[in-house]
Design a protein around this motif. Structure first.
Motif, PDB file in Angstrom:
ATOM      1  N   HIS A  88      13.294  30.804  52.215  1.00 21.91           N
ATOM      2  CA  HIS A  88      14.578  30.081  52.224  1.00 21.91           C
ATOM      3  C   HIS A  88      15.568  30.702  53.216  1.00 21.91           C
ATOM      4  N   PHE A  89      15.016  31.333  54.244  1.00 20.10           N
ATOM      5  CA  PHE A  89      15.828  31.876  55.331  1.00 20.10           C
ATOM      6  C   PHE A  89      15.212  31.410  56.635  1.00 20.10           C
ATOM      7  N   ASN A  90      16.020  30.803  57.489  1.00 18.37           N
ATOM      8  CA  ASN A  90      15.527  30.310  58.775  1.00 18.37           C
ATOM      9  C   ASN A  90      16.241  31.060  59.899  1.00 18.37           C
ATOM     10  N   PHE A  91      15.466  31.663  60.773  1.00 15.17           N
ATOM     11  CA  PHE A  91      16.043  32.445  61.863  1.00 15.17           C
ATOM     12  C   PHE A  91      16.670  31.529  62.909  1.00 15.17           C
ATOM     13  N   SER A  92      17.922  31.778  63.211  1.00 12.18           N
ATOM     14  CA  SER A  92      18.561  31.050  64.306  1.00 12.18           C
ATOM     15  C   SER A  92      18.044  31.607  65.627  1.00 12.18           C
TER      16      SER A  92
END
Length: 298
Positions: free
Chosen positions: A144-148
């Protein structure tokens, strides 16, 4: 010149374990020997398919030791080291280095959602715990973490971080995403993809690596698809990909982890089941999985 470690086909096997979470090292080595018979460029040990988050530190270490013994430096081993706490991930990185791993794969595992600064500092600390090259594991479906892209640019500046394992882009614009990432990361930073049903397309678009679930069970077939894609043979890719289509449908409908456990059981490679609370697939799906296997092995 040797191929970069985060390039080509990386096969991710299951980590067979009993109900108490003790790794069945003989079963793991049986899966690894099957992979070694194929043209893979690395083995992804203790990835999501390898159920790393369901295993204790000691069992992860036993799995690495068994893999290093079996593989015997024939291909590099990339070890997943994700953990909730930064100090735990650092310890897992050091364990992997001591046991003979060649590289590390780190996901930003969390319970409380991370900010970008928290993710950066976590990766900075873990990447500095050893001298091993580290690949960023961008897996928003589970973490639930997406790298910008700005965060990836910042992380790529750290000396041991040398690649990223990306999810399939929602707009399917692999070429555009790869071009944007290449513009902000150092020369030699490797951009690879997971999400098996889109990985061949990512290679055709110029991606560096396919981090593959299916290659953990069918490495020769996945290697053929990888070769065709990296050589830009779009017609051959389309032909080979059709044989995988039944698996892609099953993966999308039921999750790749459940499907590969069932397929490994059918193939007689292991009788291990997914770690609870994950349940095995219904026996009603066995004919569909058998048909998918036949499509690849026929």
């Amino acid at each position: 010149m040797p191929q970069p470690i985060f390039a080509g086909l990386s096969a991710f096997p299951l980590t067979p374990a009993d109900e108490a979470g003790r790794v069945e090292t003989e079963g793991l080595q049986r899966l690894l020997k099957r992979i070694l018979d194929a043209d893979v460029q690395s083995i992804g040990l203790l990835g999501s398919t390898g159920t790393y988050m369901y295993l204790s530190r000691e069992e992860r270490r036993r799995a690495i030791a068994a893999a290093v013994e079996c593989v015997n430096r024939k291909v590099p081993i990339i070890v997943g080291i994700g953990a909730l706490r930064t100090d735990e991930a650092q310890a897992l990185a050091q364990d992997a280095a001591k046991e003979g791993a060649d590289a590390l794969l780190l996901a930003p595992v969390s319970y409380t959602p991370l900010t970008e600064e928290e993710a950066f500092r976590h990766f900075e600390a873990v990447a500095g715990a050893t001298d091993l090259p580290l690949c960023i594991y961008n897996n928003p479906s589970t973490t639930h973490f997406n790298f910008s892209e700005p965060l990836l640019e910042r992380l790529a500046g750290l000396p041991t971080i040398q690649g990223v394992k990306m999810p399939l882009p929602k707009d399917a614009d692999f070429a555009g995403e790869i071009a944007r990432l290449r513009a902000v990361t150092p020369v030699g930073f490797m951009i690879g993809y997971s999400g098996d049903w889109g990985a061949a397309e990512s290679l055709l678009a110029g991606g560096d690596a396919w981090y593959s679930v299916v290659a953990g069970l069918f490495p020769s077939q996945a290697a053929a698809l990888t070769r065709a894609a990296t050589q830009g043979q779009a017609t051959e890719v389309d032909y080979l990909d059709k044989a995988f289509a039944p698996f892609w449908r099953l993966f999308k409908a039921h999750g790749s982890l459940r499907v590969v456990y069932a397929a490994a059981n059918i193939l007689g490679l292991t009788d291990a089941k997914p770690p609870r609370p994950i349940l095995p697939l219904s026996p009603d799906l066995t004919p569909a999985i058998e048909a998918a296997i036949a499509a690849l092995e026929g």
